[in-house]
Design a protein around this motif. Structure first.
Motif, PDB file in Angstrom:
ATOM      1  N   ARG A 101      62.923  42.157  59.317  1.00 13.13           N
ATOM      2  CA  ARG A 101      61.575  42.373  59.867  1.00 13.13           C
ATOM      3  C   ARG A 101      60.623  41.258  59.467  1.00 13.13           C
ATOM      4  O   ARG A 101      59.416  41.419  59.461  1.00 13.13           O
ATOM      5  CB  ARG A 101      61.025  43.712  59.358  1.00 13.13           C
ATOM      6  CG  ARG A 101      61.879  44.899  59.724  1.00 13.13           C
ATOM      7  CD  ARG A 101      61.357  46.212  59.156  1.00 13.13           C
ATOM      8  NE  ARG A 101      61.016  46.091  57.741  1.00 13.13           N
ATOM      9  CZ  ARG A 101      59.922  46.625  57.183  1.00 13.13           C
ATOM     10  NH1 ARG A 101      59.092  47.329  57.888  1.00 13.13           N
ATOM     11  NH2 ARG A 101      59.678  46.468  55.902  1.00 13.13           N
ATOM     12  N   ALA A 102      61.153  40.103  59.141  1.00  8.97           N
ATOM     13  CA  ALA A 102      60.364  39.005  58.584  1.00  8.97           C
ATOM     14  C   ALA A 102      59.201  38.581  59.486  1.00  8.97           C
ATOM     15  O   ALA A 102      58.091  38.368  58.990  1.00  8.97           O
ATOM     16  CB  ALA A 102      61.254  37.812  58.270  1.00  8.97           C
ATOM     17  N   ALA A 103      59.424  38.469  60.762  1.00 11.77           N
ATOM     18  CA  ALA A 103      58.346  38.029  61.662  1.00 11.77           C
ATOM     19  C   ALA A 103      57.212  39.048  61.671  1.00 11.77           C
ATOM     20  O   ALA A 103      56.031  38.679  61.580  1.00 11.77           O
ATOM     21  CB  ALA A 103      58.881  37.809  63.068  1.00 11.77           C
ATOM     22  N   GLU A 104      57.558  40.308  61.778  1.00  5.26           N
ATOM     23  CA  GLU A 104      56.545  41.378  61.777  1.00  5.26           C
ATOM     24  C   GLU A 104      55.779  41.410  60.456  1.00  5.26           C
ATOM     25  O   GLU A 104      54.544  41.467  60.447  1.00  5.26           O
ATOM     26  CB  GLU A 104      57.245  42.721  62.011  1.00  5.26           C
ATOM     27  CG  GLU A 104      56.424  43.942  61.735  1.00  5.26           C
ATOM     28  CD  GLU A 104      57.282  45.202  61.591  1.00  5.26           C
ATOM     29  OE1 GLU A 104      56.740  46.193  61.059  1.00  5.26           O
ATOM     30  OE2 GLU A 104      58.458  45.200  61.991  1.00  5.26           O
ATOM     31  N   LEU A 105      56.505  41.372  59.346  1.00  6.64           N
ATOM     32  CA  LEU A 105      55.862  41.446  58.032  1.00  6.64           C
ATOM     33  C   LEU A 105      55.028  40.203  57.735  1.00  6.64           C
ATOM     34  O   LEU A 105      53.997  40.285  57.079  1.00  6.64           O
ATOM     35  CB  LEU A 105      56.909  41.680  56.946  1.00  6.64           C
ATOM     36  CG  LEU A 105      57.606  43.036  57.005  1.00  6.64           C
ATOM     37  CD1 LEU A 105      58.786  43.081  56.043  1.00  6.64           C
ATOM     38  CD2 LEU A 105      56.626  44.165  56.725  1.00  6.64           C
ATOM     39  N   SER A 106      55.469  39.058  58.223  1.00  5.10           N
ATOM     40  CA  SER A 106      54.691  37.821  58.042  1.00  5.10           C
ATOM     41  C   SER A 106      53.346  37.910  58.725  1.00  5.10           C
ATOM     42  O   SER A 106      52.352  37.407  58.215  1.00  5.10           O
ATOM     43  CB  SER A 106      55.459  36.638  58.615  1.00  5.10           C
ATOM     44  OG  SER A 106      56.120  35.954  57.622  1.00  5.10           O
ATOM     45  N   ALA A 107      53.326  38.536  59.892  1.00  2.00           N
ATOM     46  CA  ALA A 107      52.068  38.690  60.627  1.00  2.00           C
ATOM     47  C   ALA A 107      51.134  39.680  59.931  1.00  2.00           C
ATOM     48  O   ALA A 107      49.916  39.553  60.028  1.00  2.00           O
ATOM     49  CB  ALA A 107      52.357  39.165  62.054  1.00  2.00           C
ATOM     50  N   GLU A 108      51.698  40.634  59.198  1.00  2.00           N
ATOM     51  CA  GLU A 108      50.904  41.673  58.533  1.00  2.00           C
ATOM     52  C   GLU A 108      50.424  41.268  57.148  1.00  2.00           C
ATOM     53  O   GLU A 108      49.377  41.725  56.706  1.00  2.00           O
ATOM     54  CB  GLU A 108      51.730  42.956  58.392  1.00  2.00           C
ATOM     55  CG  GLU A 108      52.069  43.627  59.690  1.00  2.00           C
ATOM     56  CD  GLU A 108      53.012  44.806  59.495  1.00  2.00           C
ATOM     57  OE1 GLU A 108      53.322  45.171  58.342  1.00  2.00           O
ATOM     58  OE2 GLU A 108      53.441  45.359  60.513  1.00  2.00           O
ATOM     59  N   SER A 109      51.199  40.446  56.450  1.00  2.62           N
ATOM     60  CA  SER A 109      50.896  40.173  55.042  1.00  2.62           C
ATOM     61  C   SER A 109      51.039  38.693  54.707  1.00  2.62           C
ATOM     62  O   SER A 109      52.134  38.125  54.817  1.00  2.62           O
ATOM     63  CB  SER A 109      51.836  40.986  54.146  1.00  2.62           C
ATOM     64  OG  SER A 109      51.708  40.582  52.805  1.00  2.62           O
ATOM     65  N   ASN A 110      49.943  38.112  54.266  1.00  2.00           N
ATOM     66  CA  ASN A 110      49.978  36.724  53.824  1.00  2.00           C
ATOM     67  C   ASN A 110      50.898  36.558  52.616  1.00  2.00           C
ATOM     68  O   ASN A 110      51.607  35.564  52.501  1.00  2.00           O
ATOM     69  CB  ASN A 110      48.564  36.239  53.501  1.00  2.00           C
ATOM     70  CG  ASN A 110      48.544  34.765  53.187  1.00  2.00           C
ATOM     71  OD1 ASN A 110      49.113  33.954  53.916  1.00  2.00           O
ATOM     72  ND2 ASN A 110      47.897  34.404  52.097  1.00  2.00           N
ATOM     73  N   ASN A 111      50.898  37.537  51.712  1.00  2.00           N
ATOM     74  CA  ASN A 111      51.765  37.445  50.543  1.00  2.00           C
ATOM     75  C   ASN A 111      53.232  37.484  50.941  1.00  2.00           C
ATOM     76  O   ASN A 111      54.051  36.754  50.384  1.00  2.00           O
ATOM     77  CB  ASN A 111      51.458  38.553  49.532  1.00  2.00           C
ATOM     78  CG  ASN A 111      50.271  38.218  48.668  1.00  2.00           C
ATOM     79  OD1 ASN A 111      49.952  37.051  48.442  1.00  2.00           O
ATOM     80  ND2 ASN A 111      49.594  39.230  48.175  1.00  2.00           N
ATOM     81  N   PHE A 112      53.584  38.339  51.900  1.00  2.00           N
ATOM     82  CA  PHE A 112      54.970  38.357  52.372  1.00  2.00           C
ATOM     83  C   PHE A 112      55.333  36.988  52.934  1.00  2.00           C
ATOM     84  O   PHE A 112      56.376  36.433  52.606  1.00  2.00           O
ATOM     85  CB  PHE A 112      55.200  39.432  53.447  1.00  2.00           C
ATOM     86  CG  PHE A 112      56.607  39.407  53.973  1.00  2.00           C
ATOM     87  CD1 PHE A 112      57.595  40.127  53.342  1.00  2.00           C
ATOM     88  CD2 PHE A 112      56.948  38.621  55.074  1.00  2.00           C
ATOM     89  CE1 PHE A 112      58.910  40.076  53.803  1.00  2.00           C
ATOM     90  CE2 PHE A 112      58.256  38.565  55.533  1.00  2.00           C
ATOM     91  CZ  PHE A 112      59.238  39.303  54.899  1.00  2.00           C
ATOM     92  N   ARG A 113      54.477  36.452  53.791  1.00  2.11           N
ATOM     93  CA  ARG A 113      54.736  35.154  54.401  1.00  2.11           C
ATOM     94  C   ARG A 113      54.916  34.066  53.344  1.00  2.11           C
ATOM     95  O   ARG A 113      55.846  33.262  53.419  1.00  2.11           O
ATOM     96  CB  ARG A 113      53.596  34.774  55.359  1.00  2.11           C
ATOM     97  CG  ARG A 113      53.818  33.449  56.096  1.00  2.11           C
ATOM     98  CD  ARG A 113      52.559  32.964  56.795  1.00  2.11           C
ATOM     99  NE  ARG A 113      51.418  32.828  55.908  1.00  2.11           N
ATOM    100  CZ  ARG A 113      51.254  31.840  55.024  1.00  2.11           C
ATOM    101  NH1 ARG A 113      52.151  30.892  54.916  1.00  2.11           N
ATOM    102  NH2 ARG A 113      50.189  31.798  54.252  1.00  2.11           N
ATOM    103  N   ARG A 114      54.058  34.068  52.349  1.00  2.29           N
ATOM    104  CA  ARG A 114      54.136  33.052  51.289  1.00  2.29           C
ATOM    105  C   ARG A 114      55.451  33.148  50.514  1.00  2.29           C
ATOM    106  O   ARG A 114      56.090  32.125  50.230  1.00  2.29           O
ATOM    107  CB  ARG A 114      52.956  33.188  50.330  1.00  2.29           C
ATOM    108  CG  ARG A 114      51.640  32.759  50.939  1.00  2.29           C
ATOM    109  CD  ARG A 114      50.492  32.909  49.960  1.00  2.29           C
ATOM    110  NE  ARG A 114      50.681  32.018  48.818  1.00  2.29           N
ATOM    111  CZ  ARG A 114      50.234  32.282  47.583  1.00  2.29           C
ATOM    112  NH1 ARG A 114      49.547  33.389  47.340  1.00  2.29           N
ATOM    113  NH2 ARG A 114      50.444  31.431  46.605  1.00  2.29           N
ATOM    114  N   ILE A 115      55.859  34.374  50.161  1.00  2.00           N
ATOM    115  CA  ILE A 115      57.121  34.543  49.442  1.00  2.00           C
ATOM    116  C   ILE A 115      58.278  34.117  50.329  1.00  2.00           C
ATOM    117  O   ILE A 115      59.172  33.386  49.899  1.00  2.00           O
ATOM    118  CB  ILE A 115      57.320  36.002  48.973  1.00  2.00           C
ATOM    119  CG1 ILE A 115      56.289  36.390  47.926  1.00  2.00           C
ATOM    120  CG2 ILE A 115      58.731  36.193  48.412  1.00  2.00           C
ATOM    121  CD1 ILE A 115      56.291  37.865  47.569  1.00  2.00           C
TER     122      ILE A 115
END
Length: 125
Positions: A101-115
């Motif tokens: 779910r990386a694309a979805e979570l990246s759009a929702e959370s900057n911290n997820f995207r950064r990690i």
């Protein structure tokens, strides 16, 4: 939380004492979670206990502790240069299926995207 507690925890060498204090006093109405969050971020040099505290608070009550969790995750990202704690943080906060779910979570959370970008720098997200 007493001034004596704060003084003792301010000299915490690595964040373990602060993490233990959070875990041992989580239901206490006197818990100063904002001060404890700042303290663990200040004393934790490599992100180990900041990441653990974020996962713990998320397991206890992710909505109530959302601001503190966000700060702890951001600090862990900045401090964990060797990526020792980021994989566990990624799955501990966003679940074992987070990679699918990386694309979805990246759009929702900057911290997820950064990690995710730190762990998978060649990824398209």
């Amino acid at each position: 939380m007493t001034d004596t507690d704060k003084k003792r925890l301010a000299s915490d060498p690595d964040g373990l004492l602060t993490y233990e204090y959070i875990a041992n006093h989580i239901g206490s109405p006197e818990l100063d979670i904002d001060w404890l969050t700042s303290n663990i971020i200040n004393v934790d040099a490599n992100g180990q206990f900041s990441g653990s505290a974020a996962r713990y608070l998320s397991a206890i009550n992710p909505e109530a502790f959302a601001p503190q969790i966000d700060r702890l995750i951001a600090a862990t990202i900045d401090k964990d240069r060797e990526h020792r704690y980021l994989p566990a943080l990624l799955q501990g906060i966003w679940g074992p299926d987070c990679e699918s779910r990386a694309a979805e979570l990246s759009a929702e959370s900057n911290n997820f995207r950064r990690i995710y970008k730190r762990l998978y720098p060649t990824s398209a997200i």
